[in-house]
Every structure is written in C-alpha cells, then in structure tokens.
Design a protein around this motif. Structure first.
Motif, PDB file in Angstrom:
ATOM      1  N   GLU A  26     -32.220  36.421   9.032  1.00 29.67           N
ATOM      2  CA  GLU A  26     -31.684  36.816  10.385  1.00 29.67           C
ATOM      3  C   GLU A  26     -31.849  35.796  11.390  1.00 29.67           C
ATOM      4  O   GLU A  26     -31.122  35.692  12.289  1.00 29.67           O
ATOM      5  CB  GLU A  26     -32.692  38.008  10.794  1.00 29.67           C
ATOM      6  N   LEU A  27     -33.045  34.911  11.194  1.00 26.70           N
ATOM      7  CA  LEU A  27     -33.444  33.883  11.940  1.00 26.70           C
ATOM      8  C   LEU A  27     -32.155  32.830  12.021  1.00 26.70           C
ATOM      9  O   LEU A  27     -31.737  32.037  12.810  1.00 26.70           O
ATOM     10  CB  LEU A  27     -34.655  33.357  11.749  1.00 26.70           C
ATOM     11  N   ASP A  28     -31.628  32.577  10.636  1.00 24.27           N
ATOM     12  CA  ASP A  28     -30.632  31.553  10.393  1.00 24.27           C
ATOM     13  C   ASP A  28     -29.379  31.903  11.011  1.00 24.27           C
ATOM     14  O   ASP A  28     -28.731  31.217  11.655  1.00 24.27           O
ATOM     15  CB  ASP A  28     -30.649  31.347   8.813  1.00 24.27           C
ATOM     16  N   GLU A  29     -29.102  33.182  11.012  1.00 25.61           N
ATOM     17  CA  GLU A  29     -27.970  33.679  11.606  1.00 25.61           C
ATOM     18  C   GLU A  29     -28.003  33.749  13.112  1.00 25.61           C
ATOM     19  O   GLU A  29     -27.040  33.399  13.813  1.00 25.61           O
ATOM     20  CB  GLU A  29     -27.706  35.460  10.925  1.00 25.61           C
ATOM     21  N   LYS A  30     -29.252  33.920  13.583  1.00 20.81           N
ATOM     22  CA  LYS A  30     -29.410  33.856  15.242  1.00 20.81           C
ATOM     23  C   LYS A  30     -29.216  32.451  15.719  1.00 20.81           C
ATOM     24  O   LYS A  30     -28.627  32.110  16.740  1.00 20.81           O
ATOM     25  CB  LYS A  30     -30.835  34.487  15.558  1.00 20.81           C
ATOM     26  N   TYR A  31     -29.817  31.486  14.660  1.00 18.91           N
ATOM     27  CA  TYR A  31     -29.615  29.919  15.160  1.00 18.91           C
ATOM     28  C   TYR A  31     -28.405  29.595  15.016  1.00 18.91           C
ATOM     29  O   TYR A  31     -28.039  28.967  16.046  1.00 18.91           O
ATOM     30  CB  TYR A  31     -30.616  29.396  13.998  1.00 18.91           C
ATOM     31  N   GLU A  32     -27.624  29.885  14.061  1.00 20.12           N
ATOM     32  CA  GLU A  32     -26.114  29.473  13.867  1.00 20.12           C
ATOM     33  C   GLU A  32     -25.089  30.063  15.047  1.00 20.12           C
ATOM     34  O   GLU A  32     -24.569  29.387  15.507  1.00 20.12           O
ATOM     35  CB  GLU A  32     -25.632  29.841  12.453  1.00 20.12           C
ATOM     36  N   SER A  33     -25.489  31.164  15.276  1.00 23.24           N
ATOM     37  CA  SER A  33     -24.791  31.984  16.406  1.00 23.24           C
ATOM     38  C   SER A  33     -25.225  31.157  17.692  1.00 23.24           C
ATOM     39  O   SER A  33     -24.189  31.096  18.605  1.00 23.24           O
ATOM     40  CB  SER A  33     -25.167  33.417  16.551  1.00 23.24           C
ATOM     41  N   ALA A  34     -26.340  31.019  17.787  1.00 24.00           N
ATOM     42  CA  ALA A  34     -26.807  30.103  19.250  1.00 24.00           C
ATOM     43  C   ALA A  34     -26.021  28.759  19.157  1.00 24.00           C
ATOM     44  O   ALA A  34     -25.416  28.561  20.300  1.00 24.00           O
ATOM     45  CB  ALA A  34     -28.126  30.345  19.352  1.00 24.00           C
ATOM     46  N   LYS A  35     -25.981  28.113  18.162  1.00 24.89           N
ATOM     47  CA  LYS A  35     -25.428  26.804  18.143  1.00 24.89           C
ATOM     48  C   LYS A  35     -23.836  26.907  18.372  1.00 24.89           C
ATOM     49  O   LYS A  35     -23.204  26.107  19.253  1.00 24.89           O
ATOM     50  CB  LYS A  35     -25.602  26.079  16.791  1.00 24.89           C
ATOM     51  N   LYS A  36     -23.066  28.132  17.783  1.00 28.11           N
ATOM     52  CA  LYS A  36     -21.867  27.956  18.018  1.00 28.11           C
ATOM     53  C   LYS A  36     -21.611  28.393  19.530  1.00 28.11           C
ATOM     54  O   LYS A  36     -20.742  27.831  20.179  1.00 28.11           O
ATOM     55  CB  LYS A  36     -21.304  29.180  17.344  1.00 28.11           C
ATOM     56  N   ASP A  37     -22.404  29.256  19.921  1.00 32.28           N
ATOM     57  CA  ASP A  37     -22.230  29.587  21.306  1.00 32.28           C
ATOM     58  C   ASP A  37     -22.512  28.402  22.370  1.00 32.28           C
ATOM     59  O   ASP A  37     -21.613  28.129  23.297  1.00 32.28           O
ATOM     60  CB  ASP A  37     -23.154  30.855  21.943  1.00 32.28           C
ATOM     61  N   LEU A  38     -23.505  27.546  22.108  1.00 27.62           N
ATOM     62  CA  LEU A  38     -23.591  26.453  22.963  1.00 27.62           C
ATOM     63  C   LEU A  38     -22.649  25.510  22.677  1.00 27.62           C
ATOM     64  O   LEU A  38     -22.299  24.885  23.978  1.00 27.62           O
ATOM     65  CB  LEU A  38     -24.929  25.708  22.323  1.00 27.62           C
ATOM     66  N   SER A  39     -22.026  25.236  21.599  1.00 26.13           N
ATOM     67  CA  SER A  39     -21.006  24.354  21.505  1.00 26.13           C
ATOM     68  C   SER A  39     -19.712  24.741  22.529  1.00 26.13           C
ATOM     69  O   SER A  39     -19.065  24.328  23.243  1.00 26.13           O
ATOM     70  CB  SER A  39     -20.400  24.218  19.910  1.00 26.13           C
ATOM     71  N   ASP A  40     -19.539  26.369  22.512  1.00 22.88           N
ATOM     72  CA  ASP A  40     -18.475  26.779  23.102  1.00 22.88           C
ATOM     73  C   ASP A  40     -18.541  26.521  24.904  1.00 22.88           C
ATOM     74  O   ASP A  40     -17.602  26.229  25.394  1.00 22.88           O
ATOM     75  CB  ASP A  40     -18.182  28.416  22.861  1.00 22.88           C
ATOM     76  N   TYR A  41     -20.095  26.851  25.110  1.00 21.96           N
ATOM     77  CA  TYR A  41     -20.219  26.512  26.396  1.00 21.96           C
ATOM     78  C   TYR A  41     -20.188  25.324  26.848  1.00 21.96           C
ATOM     79  O   TYR A  41     -19.657  24.984  28.207  1.00 21.96           O
ATOM     80  CB  TYR A  41     -21.536  27.184  26.582  1.00 21.96           C
TER      81      TYR A  41
END
Length: 253
Positions: A26-41
């Motif tokens: 779950e933490l890995d999924e949250k981490y990867e999702s946050a990285k993707k969102d950060l890249s988009d922003y």
C-alpha cells in the motif's frame, strides 16, 4: 505447553508479517502515485511558465513598476518644492502644538499634508497658507535667520506659480489612473492564482513522498525484524521438538 506456545508465537509473527507485507504494498502504491502526480504538476507548472498569459502578466507588472517609479519621482519633486520652507514649517508646527500661534483648521491640514505627502499637498490652494507663512516670516515671529527668510520668500514665489505645481498634479493623476487600470487588468488574470495552487500541490506531494518513503523504510525494517525473530523462534521450536521426539524429527510449515 512450551512447544504449543512457540507454535503460537510463530503463527502470530507470520500473521504480523502478512500485515506488514500488505502495508508495504500500500505504501509503495501511495509512493508511486504521489511521484506520478508530482511529475504531472511539475509539467503543468512548466507549461504555465511558458504560456502567453504569463508574458502578459510580467509585461503588466513591469508597466506598473515603471509607473510606481514615476509616481515616486513626482513625490520626490513635490517634496523638493517644500524643502526651502522646512525650517519655517517646523517652527509653525511647533508653535501651533504649543498654542503659541494656533493655525486655522485649513492651514493645519495643509501643513500636515506637506509633512506627510507633499505630492498631495500641492493639490490644495496653497495661497492662504503661503500668505500666512510669509507674514510670520517677515514679522520675525518664527525667529528665522535672514538667509533662511530669504529662501522661504523666494520659494513662496515658486509655489505661487501654478505652472510649477499643476504639471506635477496632472502627471500624478494620469499615472495613478493608468496604474489603477493596469492593476485591474492584472487582477483579472488568473495565472498567479493557478501557479500558486500548483506550487502548493507540488509542495504537498513532496511532503507526501518524503513521508511515504520514510514509512516504507520503517516498515521494511519492521518486516526484517519480524523475519529475524521468526527464524529465531523456529530454531528454538525445532530444538525443543527434537528434544522430546528425537533428532530426526522435523517441523513443516
């Protein structure tokens, strides 16, 4: 009883390891999702910074800064017009406060404007104030030296000439009007609000990534500790089982 307790401990640790493994996923999924969102922003921010609207915003800001400089120059020029009168004005103000010679409300207002904002003071009809100033200088009531008196009387003539003040007044009004117009236009652009919103999202996701990364590290250490503890208890269990049932006995999990 001892073996049963050790078996129970093994099961408890295995269950805890399953929970830890799920939490890590779950933490890995949250981490990867946050990285993707950060890249988009970050991409949105780059696009925004390269947009035509940002160029317009910077152009408006530059024009407003230029107007601020011009308005400041007018204020400085207006202050210079009253500089030769500063000693006399200071004496008038002091005598008014001490009620030695009380000024009229109109002249007191003008005197205050001269001290606080000379560019505003030149919008008044200065005639009555300058007449009173001249009378008190010439009568010696202000106790000024002859050299200062001459400067005051000379500058009074300059201030009485509307040509010396009207141009500054009109310029200031034009600059302020233009500044209001440009400021209103600038406020109508939403790019800075959008940029601020994106920057806040970037900051929030950076915090989220650091937090998730830290939690992942902690959970991995916890899982490793559980594995080590499991191996230790399994070893103890095997020794106890063989003690009671013979050296060839084994434990299957």
């Amino acid at each position: 009883m001892k073996i049963a307790e050790e078996v129970s401990n093994v099961k408890n640790i295995q269950n805890e390891m399953k929970k830890s493994t799920i939490k890590l996923l779950e933490l890995d999924e949250k981490y990867e999702s946050a990285k993707k969102d950060l890249s988009d922003y970050n991409l949105k921010l780059v696009e925004l910074d390269n947009s035509r609207e940002l160029e317009m915003t910077k152009d408006l800001e530059n024009k407003i800064r230029d107007l601020d400089t011009k308005i400041a120059d007018i204020r400085l020029e207006a202050r210079r017009l009253f500089t030769p009168l500063s000693k006399a004005i200071s004496r008038m103000e002091k005598q008014d406060k001490n009620e030695i010679y009380v000024l009229s409300l109109e002249n007191r207002e003008i005197l205050k404007a001269i001290n606080e904002d000379p560019a505003y003071a030149i919008e008044y009809d200065l005639g009555p104030f300058l007449s009173e100033l001249t009378n008190r200088v010439e009568s010696g009531e202000l106790g000024l030296k002859d050299q200062i008196c001459n400067k005051v009387l000379k500058q009074k003539q300059v201030l009485n000439d509307k040509m010396n003040t009207s141009l500054l007044v009109e310029q200031k009004k034009d600059y302020l009007s233009e500044k209001d117009k440009l400021t209103s236009e600038l406020n109508g652009l939403s790019i800075y609000r959008e940029r601020e919103k994106i920057e806040k999202e970037i900051e929030a996701h950076q915090v989220l990534i650091r937090s998730a990364n830290s939690n992942i590290h902690s959970e991995r250490m916890h899982l490793n500790n559980l594995k080590e503890n499991l191996e230790r208890i399994r070893s103890v269990l095997l020794l106890d089982v063989r003690h009671f049932f013979g050296d060839k006995t084994d434990v299957k999990y």
